[in-house]
Design an enzyme around this catalytic site. Structure first.
Site, PDB file in Angstrom:
ATOM      1  N   ILE A  10      -6.235  -3.357   5.921  1.00 47.00           N
ATOM      2  CA  ILE A  10      -5.238  -2.466   6.503  1.00 47.00           C
ATOM      3  C   ILE A  10      -5.325  -0.998   5.305  1.00 47.00           C
ATOM      4  O   ILE A  10      -4.133   0.047   5.959  1.00 47.00           O
ATOM      5  CB  ILE A  10      -3.699  -3.185   5.655  1.00 47.00           C
ATOM      6  CG1 ILE A  10      -2.817  -2.717   6.101  1.00 47.00           C
ATOM      7  CG2 ILE A  10      -4.045  -3.541   4.183  1.00 47.00           C
ATOM      8  CD1 ILE A  10      -1.705  -3.453   6.263  1.00 47.00           C
ATOM      9  N   ASN A  23       3.271  -9.828  -5.246  1.00 49.10           N
ATOM     10  CA  ASN A  23       3.978 -10.974  -5.859  1.00 49.10           C
ATOM     11  C   ASN A  23       5.076 -10.187  -6.865  1.00 49.10           C
ATOM     12  O   ASN A  23       5.214  -8.810  -7.197  1.00 49.10           O
ATOM     13  CB  ASN A  23       2.811 -11.323  -6.803  1.00 49.10           C
ATOM     14  CG  ASN A  23       2.306 -10.617  -7.981  1.00 49.10           C
ATOM     15  OD1 ASN A  23       2.938 -10.216  -9.030  1.00 49.10           O
ATOM     16  ND2 ASN A  23       1.257 -10.541  -8.002  1.00 49.10           N
ATOM     17  N   VAL A  32      -5.136  -8.634  -0.096  1.00 44.51           N
ATOM     18  CA  VAL A  32      -4.445  -7.412   0.102  1.00 44.51           C
ATOM     19  C   VAL A  32      -3.973  -6.284  -0.868  1.00 44.51           C
ATOM     20  O   VAL A  32      -4.421  -5.387  -0.494  1.00 44.51           O
ATOM     21  CB  VAL A  32      -3.254  -7.492   1.036  1.00 44.51           C
ATOM     22  CG1 VAL A  32      -1.714  -8.170   1.480  1.00 44.51           C
ATOM     23  CG2 VAL A  32      -3.033  -6.203   2.468  1.00 44.51           C
ATOM     24  N   ASP A  33      -3.244  -7.661  -1.858  1.00 40.84           N
ATOM     25  CA  ASP A  33      -2.441  -6.458  -3.196  1.00 40.84           C
ATOM     26  C   ASP A  33      -3.324  -5.609  -3.731  1.00 40.84           C
ATOM     27  O   ASP A  33      -3.588  -3.825  -4.070  1.00 40.84           O
ATOM     28  CB  ASP A  33      -1.997  -7.559  -3.818  1.00 40.84           C
ATOM     29  CG  ASP A  33      -0.709  -6.719  -4.596  1.00 40.84           C
ATOM     30  OD1 ASP A  33      -0.097  -5.535  -4.010  1.00 40.84           O
ATOM     31  OD2 ASP A  33       0.100  -7.369  -5.935  1.00 40.84           O
ATOM     32  N   SER A 116       1.640 -13.560   2.989  1.00 33.76           N
ATOM     33  CA  SER A 116       1.440 -15.129   2.853  1.00 33.76           C
ATOM     34  C   SER A 116       0.484 -15.689   3.685  1.00 33.76           C
ATOM     35  O   SER A 116       0.315 -17.017   2.886  1.00 33.76           O
ATOM     36  CB  SER A 116       3.040 -15.802   3.155  1.00 33.76           C
ATOM     37  OG  SER A 116       4.344 -15.986   2.779  1.00 33.76           O
TER      38      SER A 116
HETATM   39  N1  AR6 Z   1      -6.958  -5.458   4.886  1.00 34.62           N
HETATM   40  C1  AR6 Z   1      -5.731  -6.373   5.913  1.00 34.62           C
HETATM   41  N2  AR6 Z   1      -5.842  -7.949   5.414  1.00 34.62           N
HETATM   42  C2  AR6 Z   1      -6.188  -7.752   4.453  1.00 34.62           C
HETATM   43  C3  AR6 Z   1      -6.866  -7.636   3.472  1.00 34.62           C
HETATM   44  C4  AR6 Z   1      -7.211  -6.780   3.144  1.00 34.62           C
HETATM   45  N3  AR6 Z   1      -7.913  -5.205   3.066  1.00 34.62           N
HETATM   46  N4  AR6 Z   1      -7.473  -8.951   2.255  1.00 34.62           N
HETATM   47  C5  AR6 Z   1      -6.799  -9.707   3.057  1.00 34.62           C
HETATM   48  N5  AR6 Z   1      -6.093  -9.967   3.929  1.00 34.62           N
HETATM   49  P1  AR6 Z   1      -3.153 -11.844   0.940  1.00 34.62           P
HETATM   50  P2  AR6 Z   1      -0.841 -13.168   0.084  1.00 34.62           P
HETATM   51  C6  AR6 Z   1      -5.163 -10.898   4.552  1.00 34.62           C
HETATM   52  O1  AR6 Z   1      -3.619 -13.481  -0.750  1.00 34.62           O
HETATM   53  O2  AR6 Z   1      -0.997 -14.384   1.135  1.00 34.62           O
HETATM   54  C7  AR6 Z   1      -2.291 -11.111  -4.814  1.00 34.62           C
HETATM   55  O3  AR6 Z   1      -2.862 -11.770  -5.470  1.00 34.62           O
HETATM   56  C8  AR6 Z   1      -6.010 -12.359   4.336  1.00 34.62           C
HETATM   57  O4  AR6 Z   1      -6.859 -12.808   4.324  1.00 34.62           O
HETATM   58  O5  AR6 Z   1      -3.237 -11.088   0.151  1.00 34.62           O
HETATM   59  O6  AR6 Z   1       0.795 -12.679   0.942  1.00 34.62           O
HETATM   60  C9  AR6 Z   1      -1.215 -11.040  -4.446  1.00 34.62           C
HETATM   61  O7  AR6 Z   1      -0.207 -10.542  -5.597  1.00 34.62           O
HETATM   62  C10 AR6 Z   1      -4.522 -12.866   4.539  1.00 34.62           C
HETATM   63  O8  AR6 Z   1      -4.715 -13.200   5.730  1.00 34.62           O
HETATM   64  O9  AR6 Z   1      -1.261 -12.358   0.283  1.00 34.62           O
HETATM   65  C11 AR6 Z   1       0.124 -12.278  -4.519  1.00 34.62           C
HETATM   66  O10 AR6 Z   1       0.415 -12.679  -5.430  1.00 34.62           O
HETATM   67  C12 AR6 Z   1      -3.306 -12.087   4.152  1.00 34.62           C
HETATM   68  O11 AR6 Z   1      -3.908 -10.528   4.460  1.00 34.62           O
HETATM   69  C13 AR6 Z   1      -0.746 -12.815  -3.375  1.00 34.62           C
HETATM   70  O12 AR6 Z   1      -1.716 -11.955  -3.242  1.00 34.62           O
HETATM   71  C14 AR6 Z   1      -2.811 -12.257   2.912  1.00 34.62           C
HETATM   72  O13 AR6 Z   1      -3.585 -12.815   1.657  1.00 34.62           O
HETATM   73  C15 AR6 Z   1       0.120 -12.545  -2.314  1.00 34.62           C
HETATM   74  O14 AR6 Z   1      -0.135 -13.971  -1.341  1.00 34.62           O
END
Ligand code: AR6
Length: 342
Positions: A10, A23, A32-33, A116
């Site tokens: 992204i 978060n 992703v954050d 999420s």
């Molecule tokens: N581009 C697109 N999608 C991605 C990328 C990227 N660069 N990296 C991961 N994903 P998550 P959550 C996908 O864990 O579940 C953080 O620590 C990944 O495969 O990023 O909402 C925050 O600070 C997954 O399908 O977010 C919060 O503490 C999706 O993005 C917590 O994680 C979301 O995964 C939020 O958890």
């Protein structure tokens, strides 16, 4: 195509805004954050410190710093606790609030990750369904190009039963077509099974009845005159079917997941030649039975072939009267085929 599902990182999306799955502290994290903060640079964290956090389901906007977009919209998804703890409503509100925030800031293009579905544990298939439903609902009222960015193929997994059903449908049709072609060269209809399905490529030649008519001994027509004399065009058939179904234009192109500008082009040009995916998307939106869907495709110069997995999957959904373009796209994705409209 107002909702597109793409596979990408992204942070590479060149949109007006991208959404961050953050978060409640908004002070960065993993997934992703972490990727967004790393790509944006330290300015993003400094601005985030001024925001006072964010509640689950809400959204807050910042600048994008070194990212190739204008804004980052931070939203906090629900942590999955089994599905009975308001998770779906909270996830929907993440999408709605992010979309509203983007609209308020004049964004025309927006990219979401699957909120999420990583650290927060929301099952990917369900997370994708909530994303698609929430965005589609919003887009019935507003114009925006929205991308759902999935990182891994597992986000896009159709059920095992559907996968097995489609596989056996493909096997049947594929084998059928190859058998007829190899052993007799002719299908049951008397036409060459493979060639009969695939070779009709141009609308002017598509109407076989017209080709069979004896040629009139008249003076040669100019190309323009000849084109005027062809039967109902794709555009004309589309508009007629929209009226017959009692739909508005907007209902139809939105259901087809087709951009309004493209629809206007088709509407304004009687001889417009859409891509095959666009023609199929309209046939699906109009919920045409197989015969009419094939007819509409033929007007655009295409056919559904049993030597193409893509075509067989489309035929499977039409035959099963499942006209949900997003479910069709999920299946196409699972079988490594191009998506409708993508
Ligand atoms: N581009 C697109 N999608 C991605 C990328 C990227 N660069 N990296 C991961 N994903 P998550 P959550 C996908 O864990 O579940 C953080 O620590 C990944 O495969 O990023 O909402 C925050 O600070 C997954 O399908 O977010 C919060 O503490 C999706 O993005 C917590 O994680 C979301 O995964 C939020 O958890």
């Amino acid at each position: 195509m107002p909702v597109q599902i793409v596979r990408n990182d992204i942070t590479k999306m060149k949109c007006d805004a991208i959404v961050n799955a953050a978060n409640p502290t908004l002070l960065g994290g993993g997934g992703v954050d972490g990727a967004i903060h790393e790509a944006a640079g330290s300015g993003l964290l400094e601005e985030c410190r001024t925001l006072g956090g964010c509640k689950t389901g809400e959204a807050k906007l910042t600048g994008a710093y070194d990212l190739p977009c204008k804004y980052v919209i931070h939203t906090v998804g629900p942590v999955w606790r089994g599905g009975q703890n308001n998770e779906e409503a909270l996830l929907k509100s993440c999408y709605r609030n992010s979309l509203t925030t983007a609209l308020e800031h004049g964004c025309e293009t927006l990219a979401f990750p699957l909120i999420s579905s990583g650290v927060y544990g929301y099952p990917k298939e369900q997370a994708l369904r909530v994303a698609v439903d929430s965005i589609t609902e919003f887009l019935t009222e507003h114009d925006m190009l929205v991308y759902i960015v999935v990182f891994d193929r597992s986000s896009f997994r159709i059920s095992e039963k559907l996968f097995a059903d489609i596989s056996s449908f493909i096997d049947d049709k594929y084998v059928d077509a190859n058998f007829k072609f190899r052993f007799s060269g002719r299908g049951e209809s008397g036409e060459s099974a493979v060639l009969g399905e695939t070779q009709i490529l141009y609308p002017a030649a598509a109407n076989l009845a017209q080709l069979r008519r004896p040629a009139k001994p008249t003076k040669a027509l100019s190309l323009e005159e000849a084109l005027k004399q062809t039967d109902e065009s794709f555009s004309e058939m589309l508009l007629r079917k929209i009226d017959e179904k009692g739909m508005t234009d907007a209902q139809c192109y939105k259901k087809a997941n087709i951009d309004r500008k493209l629809f206007s082009k088709i509407r304004g040009d009687r001889l417009y030649r859409p891509s095959k995916q666009t023609a199929i998307a309209f046939a699906i939106a109009l919920e045409l039975p197989l015969g009419e869907a094939k007819d509409m495709l033929m007007k655009a110069g295409f056919a559904l072939s049993h030597s193409s997995r893509f075509d067989i999957i489309i035929e499977y959904f039409i035959t099963n009267e499942n006209y949900n373009v997003f479910e069709i796209n999920e299946a196409l994705f699972a079988f490594d085929q191009p998506l409708l409209g993508a």
